[in-house]
Design an enzyme around this catalytic site. Structure first.
Site, mmCIF file in Angstrom:
data_model
loop_
_atom_site.group_PDB
_atom_site.id
_atom_site.type_symbol
_atom_site.label_atom_id
_atom_site.label_comp_id
_atom_site.label_asym_id
_atom_site.label_seq_id
_atom_site.Cartn_x
_atom_site.Cartn_y
_atom_site.Cartn_z
ATOM 1 N N HIS A 23 -6.181 -10.161 5.492
ATOM 2 C CA HIS A 23 -6.185 -9.845 4.061
ATOM 3 C C HIS A 23 -4.914 -10.334 3.378
ATOM 4 C CE1 HIS A 23 -7.022 -6.575 0.773
ATOM 5 N NE2 HIS A 23 -7.289 -7.784 0.359
ATOM 6 N N ASP A 71 1.007 -6.747 4.502
ATOM 7 C CA ASP A 71 1.018 -6.371 5.923
ATOM 8 C C ASP A 71 -0.381 -6.162 6.509
ATOM 9 O OD1 ASP A 71 3.847 -6.329 6.033
ATOM 10 O OD2 ASP A 71 3.846 -4.338 5.121
ATOM 11 N N GLU A 75 -12.842 -3.957 8.761
ATOM 12 C CA GLU A 75 -11.740 -2.995 8.804
ATOM 13 C C GLU A 75 -11.523 -2.564 10.257
ATOM 14 O OE1 GLU A 75 -9.710 -1.681 6.594
ATOM 15 O OE2 GLU A 75 -10.576 -2.201 4.630
#
Length: 257
Positions: free
Chosen positions: A148, A158, A103
Site C-alpha cells: 500500500h 509503513d 489485508e
C-alpha cells in the site's frame, strides 16, 4: 484452502466499470482478524473495505468479490505524483479500479509461517480468478504485486509493515506452481516407477537363485557394492552370470546411484 465469505450488505464496494484487475496490493490490518471482520461489515463504516483478510493462523476471509472494487487503495489527484508504483502512473486512474487488496492481521508485517503460506496461495488464487472471469493473465512480480505504501506513501508509508517479507514473497511467487493436473501426473509417474522397481527386484531375486558362480566377478564388484548399499540385495555369494550382468547394466545406466 478454504475462503470464508464475510461480506454483507454493509460492506463497501463499487463496480469496476469494465476495468480488469491485474494488480494485488498488500496491507497490514493494524489490528486483529475479528476487528477487521467487524470493521469491514459495520454499517457505520463508509470509508474503507478490502477484498481479503489473512489471519495469523492462516485463515482467509473475503469481504468483497474480485469482480467488484474494494475501497482500499484510492488516492486523490494530488497524490498521484507521489506514488512510487510505476503502474499508478501508467494507468492514471483510481487504483481501486484495477487492484485486488489483501489485508494481513498484525501490526508490523512480521507474518507467521501459516499466514505467509496462505498469502502466497491467495496471490495465486486471485490470479486464477482473473483468468477464469476475464481470460486475462499477469505475472506475480514487482510491477503487479505491491504494498500500500507504494500507492499512498504519504498517508500509508509503513503499510504493510517494515517486517513484511517482500524478498521471500517475490521469490516464492516466482517458483513454478504445481496445479492439480500436474500433481496427478507426478503421482502417476511415481506409481509407475514403484512398479518398475518391484519388477526389477523380482527379476534380481529370480536370477540370484539360479546358476551360481563361485564368487563375484571383478567386473561386477562395483555394481554389487552399490546394490548392497541401497539395500536392493544382500551380499551375494555365488550369484549367476545373468544376475551379475543385470546389476552391471543397471549400474551403467545410473540406476544404482
Amino acid at each position: 484452502m478454504e475462503i470464508v465469505w464475510k461480506g454483507n450488505q454493509y460492506t463497501n464496494s463499487s463496480p469496476r466499470n469494465g476495468i480488469v484487475p491485474f494488480v494485488i496490493v498488500n496491507h497490514i490490518s493494524a489490528g486483529t482478524m475479528s476487528s477487521m471482520d467487524n470493521w469491514f461489515t459495520d454499517p457505520g463504516n463508509q470509508v474503507s473495505s478490502a477484498h481479503y483478510g489473512v489471519a495469523r493462523d492462516g485463515r482467509i476471509h473475503q469481504y468483497v468479490a474480485v469482480d467488484r472494487m474494494a475501497w482500499a487503495n484510492g488516492i486523490s489527484q494530488e497524490q498521484f505524483a507521489k506514488a512510487t508504483a510505476q503502474v499508478v502512473h501508467d494507468m492514471n486512474m483510481n487504483p481501486n479500479l484495477y487492484t485486488v487488496s489483501i489485508e494481513h492481521e498484525g501490526t508490523d508485517g512480521d507474518l507467521t509461517e501459516a499466514q505467509f503460506q496462505s498469502s502466497v496461495w491467495l496471490h495465486r488464487h486471485i490470479r486464477k480468478i482473473v483468468r477464469d472471469i476475464w481470460q486475462k493473465d499477469f505475472p506475480l512480480d514487482t510491477y503487479h504485486v505491491l504494498g500500500h505504501y507504494q500507492i499512498n506513501p504519504v498517508q500509508k508509508p509503513d503499510c504493510p509493515g517494515p517486517k513484511f517479507p517482500w524478498a521471500r514473497l517475490y521469490k516464492t511467487l516466482a517458483e513454478p506452481e504445481i496445479g492439480d493436473e500436474e500433481m496427478e501426473e507426478l503421482l502417476a509417474r511415481l506409481a509407475a516407477l514403484e512398479a518398475q522397481k518391484a519388477q526389477l527386484e523380482a527379476r534380481v531375486a529370480a536370477l540370484e537363485a539360479v546358476e551360481h558362480l563361485p564368487g563375484i566377478p571383478d567386473w561386477a564388484q562395483d555394481a554389487v557394492n552399490k546394490a548392497v548399499a541401497q539395500g536392493l540385495i544382500d551380499t551375494p555369494q555365488g550369484g549367476s552370470f545373468d544376475f551379475y550382468r543385470l546389476l552391471t547394466i543397471l549400474n551403467r545406466k545410473g540406476l544404482l546411484g
